[in-house]
Design a protein around this motif. Structure first.
Motif, PDB file in Angstrom:
ATOM      1  N   TYR A 158      -0.124  -4.475   6.990  1.00 34.59           N
ATOM      2  CA  TYR A 158       0.612  -3.261   6.969  1.00 34.59           C
ATOM      3  C   TYR A 158       0.462  -2.558   7.998  1.00 34.59           C
ATOM      4  CZ  TYR A 158       0.477  -4.602   2.209  1.00 34.59           C
ATOM      5  OH  TYR A 158       0.595  -5.290   0.777  1.00 34.59           O
ATOM      6  N   GLN A 161      -5.018  -7.416   5.166  1.00 29.65           N
ATOM      7  CA  GLN A 161      -5.498  -7.515   4.033  1.00 29.65           C
ATOM      8  C   GLN A 161      -5.557  -8.852   3.385  1.00 29.65           C
ATOM      9  OE1 GLN A 161      -3.620  -5.471   0.680  1.00 29.65           O
ATOM     10  NE2 GLN A 161      -5.578  -4.837  -0.316  1.00 29.65           N
ATOM     11  N   TYR A 171      -3.386  -2.528   9.458  1.00 33.39           N
ATOM     12  CA  TYR A 171      -4.179  -3.153   8.421  1.00 33.39           C
ATOM     13  C   TYR A 171      -4.130  -4.410   8.124  1.00 33.39           C
ATOM     14  CZ  TYR A 171      -5.088   1.839   8.540  1.00 33.39           C
ATOM     15  OH  TYR A 171      -5.261   3.217   8.784  1.00 33.39           O
ATOM     16  N   LEU A 209       0.984  -1.143  -0.076  1.00 35.86           N
ATOM     17  CA  LEU A 209       0.077  -0.042   0.128  1.00 35.86           C
ATOM     18  C   LEU A 209       0.900   1.267   0.047  1.00 35.86           C
ATOM     19  CD1 LEU A 209      -2.599  -1.007   2.841  1.00 35.86           C
ATOM     20  CD2 LEU A 209      -2.828  -1.407   0.397  1.00 35.86           C
ATOM     21  N   ASP A 250      -6.690   7.390  11.319  1.00 37.10           N
ATOM     22  CA  ASP A 250      -6.709   5.849  10.833  1.00 37.10           C
ATOM     23  C   ASP A 250      -7.501   5.859   9.498  1.00 37.10           C
ATOM     24  OD1 ASP A 250      -8.863   6.242  13.493  1.00 37.10           O
ATOM     25  OD2 ASP A 250     -10.095   5.157  11.467  1.00 37.10           O
ATOM     26  N   PHE A 251      -7.466   4.886   8.845  1.00 39.32           N
ATOM     27  CA  PHE A 251      -8.537   4.555   7.621  1.00 39.32           C
ATOM     28  C   PHE A 251      -9.373   3.402   8.056  1.00 39.32           C
ATOM     29  CE2 PHE A 251      -7.058   7.672   5.100  1.00 39.32           C
ATOM     30  CZ  PHE A 251      -5.308   7.770   4.897  1.00 39.32           C
ATOM     31  N   ALA A 252     -10.448   3.815   8.610  1.00 43.31           N
ATOM     32  CA  ALA A 252     -11.427   2.647   9.074  1.00 43.31           C
ATOM     33  C   ALA A 252     -12.408   2.241   8.118  1.00 43.31           C
ATOM     34  CB  ALA A 252     -12.160   3.267  10.299  1.00 43.31           C
ATOM     35  N   TYR A 283      -5.471   1.110  15.909  1.00 41.65           N
ATOM     36  CA  TYR A 283      -5.337   2.478  15.681  1.00 41.65           C
ATOM     37  C   TYR A 283      -4.636   3.118  16.643  1.00 41.65           C
ATOM     38  CZ  TYR A 283      -9.476   3.327  18.284  1.00 41.65           C
ATOM     39  OH  TYR A 283     -10.511   3.544  19.161  1.00 41.65           O
ATOM     40  N   PRO A 286     -10.687  -1.319  17.209  1.00 46.35           N
ATOM     41  CA  PRO A 286     -11.791  -0.919  16.628  1.00 46.35           C
ATOM     42  C   PRO A 286     -12.959  -1.992  17.214  1.00 46.35           C
ATOM     43  CG  PRO A 286     -10.322  -0.765  14.701  1.00 46.35           C
ATOM     44  CD  PRO A 286      -9.688  -1.691  15.824  1.00 46.35           C
ATOM     45  N   LEU A 291      -8.953  -2.131   9.198  1.00 45.50           N
ATOM     46  CA  LEU A 291      -8.200  -1.523  10.209  1.00 45.50           C
ATOM     47  C   LEU A 291      -8.498  -2.538  11.578  1.00 45.50           C
ATOM     48  CD1 LEU A 291      -6.789   0.884  11.664  1.00 45.50           C
ATOM     49  CD2 LEU A 291      -9.437   1.793  12.265  1.00 45.50           C
ATOM     50  N   TYR A 313     -12.140   6.361  13.803  1.00 47.56           N
ATOM     51  CA  TYR A 313     -11.736   6.157  15.504  1.00 47.56           C
ATOM     52  C   TYR A 313     -10.992   7.148  16.047  1.00 47.56           C
ATOM     53  CZ  TYR A 313     -14.139   1.845  14.751  1.00 47.56           C
ATOM     54  OH  TYR A 313     -15.004   0.727  14.495  1.00 47.56           O
ATOM     55  N   TRP A 325     -13.057   1.944   4.069  1.00 48.79           N
ATOM     56  CA  TRP A 325     -12.535   1.617   2.731  1.00 48.79           C
ATOM     57  C   TRP A 325     -13.634   1.725   1.641  1.00 48.79           C
ATOM     58  CZ3 TRP A 325      -7.033   1.253   1.920  1.00 48.79           C
ATOM     59  CH2 TRP A 325      -6.088   1.556   3.131  1.00 48.79           C
ATOM     60  N   SER A 365      -1.255   2.731  12.881  1.00 44.44           N
ATOM     61  CA  SER A 365      -2.486   1.936  12.662  1.00 44.44           C
ATOM     62  C   SER A 365      -1.893   0.876  11.868  1.00 44.44           C
ATOM     63  CB  SER A 365      -3.554   2.533  11.787  1.00 44.44           C
ATOM     64  OG  SER A 365      -2.789   3.282  10.754  1.00 44.44           O
ATOM     65  N   PRO A 396      -8.210  -3.323   2.457  1.00 46.10           N
ATOM     66  CA  PRO A 396      -7.540  -3.403   3.754  1.00 46.10           C
ATOM     67  C   PRO A 396      -8.930  -3.373   4.692  1.00 46.10           C
ATOM     68  CG  PRO A 396      -6.218  -2.057   2.398  1.00 46.10           C
ATOM     69  CD  PRO A 396      -7.428  -2.398   1.523  1.00 46.10           C
TER      70      PRO A 396
END
Lengths: 119, 110
Positions: free
Chosen positions: B89, B40, B38, A45, A105-107, B51, B57, B48, A101, A109, B36, B46
């Protein structure tokens, strides 16, 4: 329910332009930064850039600065990633993502948009 | 900014624990508590799983945990399960709205 729905796969030739989209729903679209992430075939990524739809403040990774443009239209709750002149090396899956959150972050997608650039 | 460094692969048997490291610099991982992680699976977006270094979460099993020491963050998977086989990741905030991802680690469940 928060959703990010991306536009469909694209096949383009080198030198062509392209704009892909990411439509947000289920939340206040203008209030959350939306980021873009690249994943080349078989690779990891990479963070492309990010935009705050409220005022269109956009930031880019140095690797992508000048290569792509990130934009957003709050009237249709959609963010965009565009190229003026595609290269074969732009072939990749592109994801949009949003925080939920923490601050960074990327919660959430999108499902990804596959861009294939080939002569 | 250069990608954060992760091991290319780690493996373990079901029930074992594995730890994935993520090494950055004093300007990114070492400066901010905004790492954070991830997960996949092939052909998927991806997901989460951690974080702000240590937080999970809702819906993420507690066998996933995160930590950080200096410029290195870590993800530990305790009680490894078959469905944990995936790519992982890390990602850090790097200032001025920028993010940096790690190189990625393939976790194999033997």
């Amino acid at each position: 329910e928060v959703q990010l729905v991306q536009s469909g796969a694209e096949v383009k030739k080198p030198g062509e332009s392209l704009k892909i989209s990411c439509k947000g729903s289920g939340y206040s679209f203008a209030s959350y930064w939306i980021g873009w992430v690249r994943q080349r075939p078989g690779e990891g990524l990479e963070w492309v850039g990010i935009i705050y739809p409220h005022d269109s403040d956009a930031r880019y990774s140095p690797s992508f600065q000048g290569q792509v443009t990130v934009s957003a239209d709050t009237s249709v709750t959609t963010a965009y990633l565009q190229w003026d002149s595609l290269k074969a090396s732009d072939t990749a899956m592109y994801y949009c993502a949003r925080r939920a959150y923490g601050a960074y972050d990327f919660a959430y997608w999108g499902q990804g948009t596959l861009v294939t650039v080939s002569a | 900014q250069s990608a954060l460094t992760q091991p290319r692969s780690v493996s373990g048997s079901p029930g074992q624990s594995v730890t994935i490291s993520c090494t950055g610099t004093s300007s990114n991982v070492g400066r901010y508590n905004y790492v954070s992680w991830y997960q996949q699976h092939p052909g998927k977006a991806p997901r989460l799983i951690i974080y702000d270094v240590i937080n999970r979460p809702s819906g993420v099993p507690d066998r996933f945990s995160g930590s950080k020491s200096g410029s290195t963050a870590s993800l530990t998977i305790s009680g490894l399960q078959a469905e944990d086989e995936a790519d992982y990741y890390c990602c850090t905030y790097a200032g001025n709205y920028a993010r940096v991802f790690g190189t990625g680690t393939k976790v194999a469940v033997l």
